[in-house]
Scaffold this motif. Structure first.
Motif, PDB file in Angstrom:
ATOM      1  N   THR A   1       0.839  -1.205   0.000  1.00 14.95           N
ATOM      2  CA  THR A   1       0.000   0.000   0.000  1.00 14.95           C
ATOM      3  C   THR A   1       0.875   1.256   0.000  1.00 14.95           C
ATOM      4  OG1 THR A   1      -1.817  -1.122   1.153  1.00 14.95           O
ATOM      5  CG2 THR A   1      -1.741   1.287   1.301  1.00 14.95           C
ATOM      6  N   ILE A   2       1.926   1.234   0.832  1.00 12.30           N
ATOM      7  CA  ILE A   2       2.832   2.378   0.902  1.00 12.30           C
ATOM      8  C   ILE A   2       3.594   2.525  -0.414  1.00 12.30           C
ATOM      9  CG2 ILE A   2       4.797   3.371   2.136  1.00 12.30           C
ATOM     10  CD1 ILE A   2       3.887   1.842   4.625  1.00 12.30           C
ATOM     11  N   ALA A   3       4.082   1.401  -0.948  1.00 14.09           N
ATOM     12  CA  ALA A   3       4.844   1.438  -2.197  1.00 14.09           C
ATOM     13  C   ALA A   3       3.990   1.947  -3.357  1.00 14.09           C
ATOM     14  CB  ALA A   3       5.395   0.052  -2.513  1.00 14.09           C
ATOM     15  N   THR A   4       2.748   1.492  -3.416  1.00 10.69           N
ATOM     16  CA  THR A   4       1.851   1.936  -4.482  1.00 10.69           C
ATOM     17  C   THR A   4       1.538   3.423  -4.337  1.00 10.69           C
ATOM     18  OG1 THR A   4       0.855  -0.259  -4.635  1.00 10.69           O
ATOM     19  CG2 THR A   4      -0.398   1.561  -5.573  1.00 10.69           C
ATOM     20  N   GLY A   5       1.323   3.876  -3.084  1.00 11.51           N
ATOM     21  CA  GLY A   5       1.073   5.295  -2.851  1.00 11.51           C
ATOM     22  C   GLY A   5       2.250   6.155  -3.280  1.00 11.51           C
ATOM     23  N   LEU A   6       3.476   5.655  -3.034  1.00 10.38           N
ATOM     24  CA  LEU A   6       4.662   6.394  -3.471  1.00 10.38           C
ATOM     25  C   LEU A   6       4.737   6.431  -4.990  1.00 10.38           C
ATOM     26  CD1 LEU A   6       7.295   7.849  -3.056  1.00 10.38           C
ATOM     27  CD2 LEU A   6       8.434   5.638  -2.734  1.00 10.38           C
ATOM     28  N   GLN A   7       4.387   5.325  -5.631  1.00  3.08           N
ATOM     29  CA  GLN A   7       4.384   5.287  -7.095  1.00  3.08           C
ATOM     30  C   GLN A   7       3.442   6.353  -7.654  1.00  3.08           C
ATOM     31  OE1 GLN A   7       2.544   1.872  -8.943  1.00  3.08           O
ATOM     32  NE2 GLN A   7       4.006   1.881 -10.633  1.00  3.08           N
ATOM     33  N   HIS A   8       2.256   6.467  -7.076  1.00  4.95           N
ATOM     34  CA  HIS A   8       1.294   7.476  -7.531  1.00  4.95           C
ATOM     35  C   HIS A   8       1.833   8.889  -7.290  1.00  4.95           C
ATOM     36  CE1 HIS A   8      -2.196   4.400  -6.981  1.00  4.95           C
ATOM     37  NE2 HIS A   8      -1.480   4.160  -8.053  1.00  4.95           N
ATOM     38  N   TYR A   9       2.502   9.081  -6.138  1.00  2.00           N
ATOM     39  CA  TYR A   9       3.051  10.400  -5.822  1.00  2.00           C
ATOM     40  C   TYR A   9       4.152  10.781  -6.814  1.00  2.00           C
ATOM     41  CZ  TYR A   9       5.301  14.126  -3.108  1.00  2.00           C
ATOM     42  OH  TYR A   9       5.845  15.314  -2.697  1.00  2.00           O
ATOM     43  N   LEU A  10       5.006   9.804  -7.185  1.00  2.00           N
ATOM     44  CA  LEU A  10       6.065  10.073  -8.148  1.00  2.00           C
ATOM     45  C   LEU A  10       5.485  10.455  -9.512  1.00  2.00           C
ATOM     46  CD1 LEU A  10       8.588   7.208  -7.287  1.00  2.00           C
ATOM     47  CD2 LEU A  10       8.753   9.613  -6.672  1.00  2.00           C
TER      48      LEU A  10
END
Length: 282
Positions: free
Chosen positions: A218-227
């Motif tokens: 969940t955290i990794a996917t959220g970071l992907q969206h932020y990038l």
């Protein structure tokens, strides 16, 4: 990951026509290094040639640029060449890059065996956690044996305390895997964060979130969206300090990528911000 520590490289690798062509190009040596790095990433993930961070989280081109650690233009050129040469493909269904000839050159049987061993080991570990110890029968003593009854009571009390302590430990072990804090997973996404400021705060926030039950994916996917959001607005939007991003649990944010968020009413930062317009490091 599935604990793959090696991959196969053919001894006649440099006799291959595609490799020879790559070597003759500008930055040819760098192109070969990038290709080898892609091979090792596919092997480390052990997802049948797919280049993945986790089983459900593929690497984007921007993430590959960060991890390969070569000039962005060179990495993009390499990925384009590899796809034109048929060395790399992009799977639209999974949004992931893959190496189409992976099964031709690698020990797939051995890699699949390793995946199966990993699955079985995890299953055994979980089954062991679920098993309860057999109850211990306490021998009955005659009612008149006061001293014997007292000894039994003391032994039972000690046994109950020991059992209670054991159950507490089992309860901790029996928590979902997502509650286990693996800081190597944190490091894998910290490498991708463009503004690495206040890492200790970021680690503390990440650990706290995982212990509360937030899955790493969940955290990794959220970071992907932020990038992607940063890249979409890179001409005016700067990344937040890493420690603060994790502390505020910004992976839960929703980002609109349909169009740049800056409007004509937004002030022109280039007039007073010397770093305005510079390419972000991701």
């Amino acid at each position: 990951m599935n604990e793959i520590k090696w991959i196969k490289l053919s001894v006649d690798m440099f006799d291959d026509e595609k490799i020879k062509l790559l070597e003759k190009m500008p930055d040819g040596d760098t192109l070969i290094v990038i290709w080898c790095k892609l091979l090792t990433m596919a092997g480390k993930g052990n997802h049948k040639g797919y280049i993945m961070l986790t089983e459900s989280f593929p690497y984007t081109e921007d993430m590959l640029i960060t991890l390969i650690d070569r000039p962005a233009a060179t990495v993009r050129m390499a990925m384009e060449l590899f796809q034109r040469f048929g060395m790399v493909e992009f799977d639209e269904t999974s949004s992931a890059f893959l190496l189409p000839n992976w099964t031709k050159y690698q020990n797939i049987e051995g890699m699949e065996k390793q995946r199966e061993l990993t699955r079985k080991r995890v299953a055994r570990h979980r089954q062991k956690q679920l098993e309860e110890p057999k109850p211990v029968d306490t021998p009955e003593l005659p009612d008149g044996n006061v001293s014997g009854n007292a000894d039994v009571t003391l032994r039972n009390g000690a046994r109950e305390k020991k059992e209670e302590s054991r159950k507490k430990k089992e309860d901790i072990k029996d928590k979902p895997h997502g509650q286990q804090v693996d800081l190597s997973l944190f490091e894998s996404i910290w490498k991708l964060y463009p503004k690495k400021v206040d890492k200790k705060k970021a680690i503390a926030a990440y650990t706290r979130a995982i212990k509360k039950g937030t899955p790493h994916d969940t955290i990794a996917t959220g970071l992907q969206h932020y990038l992607r959001y940063l890249d979409h607005n890179k001409h005016w939007l700067k990344p937040q300090d890493g420690g603060r991003w994790f502390e505020k649990e910004r992976w839960t944010d929703e980002h609109d990528l349909s169009q740049p968020t800056r409007t004509s009413a937004t002030p022109d930062h280039s007039q007073y911000d010397p770093s305005f317009g510079k390419e972000l490091p991701f």
